[in-house]
Design a protein around this motif. Structure first.
Motif, PDB file in Angstrom:
ATOM      1  N   GLN A 122      53.546   8.037 -40.084  1.00 38.40           N
ATOM      2  CA  GLN A 122      53.317   6.591 -40.014  1.00 38.40           C
ATOM      3  C   GLN A 122      52.413   6.234 -38.837  1.00 38.40           C
ATOM      4  O   GLN A 122      51.527   5.378 -38.948  1.00 38.40           O
ATOM      5  N   LYS A 126      48.952   4.426 -39.524  1.00 42.57           N
ATOM      6  CA  LYS A 126      48.838   3.005 -39.180  1.00 42.57           C
ATOM      7  C   LYS A 126      48.164   2.742 -37.834  1.00 42.57           C
ATOM      8  O   LYS A 126      47.670   1.632 -37.602  1.00 42.57           O
ATOM      9  N   THR A 146      43.087  -0.515 -41.195  1.00 44.99           N
ATOM     10  CA  THR A 146      44.256  -0.090 -41.964  1.00 44.99           C
ATOM     11  C   THR A 146      44.131  -0.438 -43.442  1.00 44.99           C
ATOM     12  O   THR A 146      44.495   0.354 -44.319  1.00 44.99           O
TER      13      THR A 146
END
Length: 378
Positions: A122, A126, A146
């Motif tokens: 993640q 991100k 993103t």
């Protein structure tokens, strides 16, 4: 708060006892005639009062922080040092951006099951990759890359899949994930991915999925991407293969000796050979080879995800993101709590590093104010 009320009561009782002791001492005409036990008791009560007041100050700060508490950014407790992995990935991305023609980037990330592989992904998806692509591409992203990165999870085939059929099953799963069209080909998938822009495909494996065929299975996975259709200019395809090691139970000397005997005398006993060593060796050999067998991809093995040191967590406390949440003027309080947390961990576990999963829970509790500030009562 019950703890604060309890300390306040203790302070009041200590004050009363101290006052009674001082009154008793004052009855003596000369200080030299005061009994030693009364003098010692007075000093003891004064020290206790000082410590209780320091505790109360710490709890008041803790209570104030609870009142002002706000939602913790989801990734904040996980932004602890993974610098060696980030450095290696940056170098691989440089090759990607500087290569004369587009190639898939395949990255292997490995570590034991307590190192929070999914949260590390993640972070890469991100925060890390958007920043890198924003700095190295000419796409106008309105300060947010993103939304230009699309991710797909490629499910691993069942364990009973034969080595010969592995690549076919991978293609079948990828078709289902990306296009949901059973008759689509690799070329169809690639054409669709090229229309998106930057794409991340991630696959997650456990030790048990590799068994004794680890080197062959990993090689077949890489061959799958080696055979991938040619990318168009400025098409970016990044593949993450996460390998999660099981944690071996602690063993005494006799158990270790017994396992060694089985591993060396009974080679066909797969249950004693499915530990992490053979998989780690396969990955190490692949890293040493620098993926020279695979000329149509850019390959990299990141350093193994391991436990975090106290120094790394203190560096985390000094990050701008943490200062923004905790308040910069109180960072020393945060570092004091981290120091105390590691002291307790080392006593309990006999280790000076902490797995990311344990650490993230503790850091979340600290940021939420569940762990009071350790006051200096010296």
């Amino acid at each position: 708060m019950d703890e604060i009320e309890s300390i306040e009561k203790q302070i009041n009782n200590t004050k009363k006892n101290l006052l009674l002791t001082e009154e008793r001492i004052s009855e003596y005409p000369e200080t030299t005639s005061v009994p030693l036990k009364d003098i010692k008791n007075k000093r003891k009560l004064e020290t206790r009062l000082k410590k209780l007041r320091a505790q109360l100050i710490g709890l008041d700060k803790h209570r104030d922080r609870l009142k002002e508490r706000r939602d913790i950014p989801p990734l904040l407790p996980y932004l602890v040092n993974r610098s060696s992995q980030q450095i290696e990935l940056k170098e691989a991305l440089k090759k990607l951006f500087n290569h004369p023609y587009s190639q898939p980037l395949l990255c292997i990330i490995h570590g034991d099951k307590l190192q929070c592989h999914d949260t590390f992904f993640q972070f890469l998806e991100k925060e890390f990759l958007p920043k890198i692509f924003k700095e190295n591409t000419n796409i106008n992203t309105n300060n947010n890359y993103t939304e230009f990165i699309k991710e797909y999870q490629l499910k691993w085939p069942p364990r009973n899949t034969s080595i010969e059929d592995l690549k076919n099953r991978l293609e079948h799963n990828l078709v289902d994930t990306v296009l949901d069209n059973k008759f689509a080909s690799k070329a169809d998938i690639n054409e669709y991915l090229a229309s998106i822009g930057t794409v991340i495909i991630h696959t997650h494996l456990l030790t048990a999925d590799l068994q004794e065929n680890s080197s062959i299975i990993i090689e077949k996975f890489i061959e799958f991407w080696q055979d991938w259709p040619e990318l168009i200019p400025n098409q970016h395809l990044i593949i993450f293969l996460f390998i999660k090691y099981k944690i071996e139970p602690k063993q005494n000397y006799f158990q270790k000796l017994q396992n060694w005997v089985f591993q060396n005398l009974f080679k066909n006993n797969s249950n004693t050979r499915t530990g992490n060593y053979s998989i780690q060796k396969s990955i190490k050999d692949l890293s040493s080879s620098n993926f020279t067998k695979f000329d149509k991809i850019i390959g990299v093995v990141l350093p193994e995800l391991q436990g975090i040191t106290q120094t790394e967590v203190e560096d985390w406390a000094r990050r701008e993101e943490v200062k923004n949440y905790w308040d910069e003027e109180n960072i020393q309080d945060l570092i004091n709590i981290i120091e105390d947390t590691f002291e307790k961990w080392e006593k309990q576990q006999a280790s000076d590093t902490m797995p990311m999963s344990n650490l993230a829970i503790k850091l979340t509790d600290i940021l939420m104010g569940k762990i009071p500030i350790k006051e200096d009562t010296a």
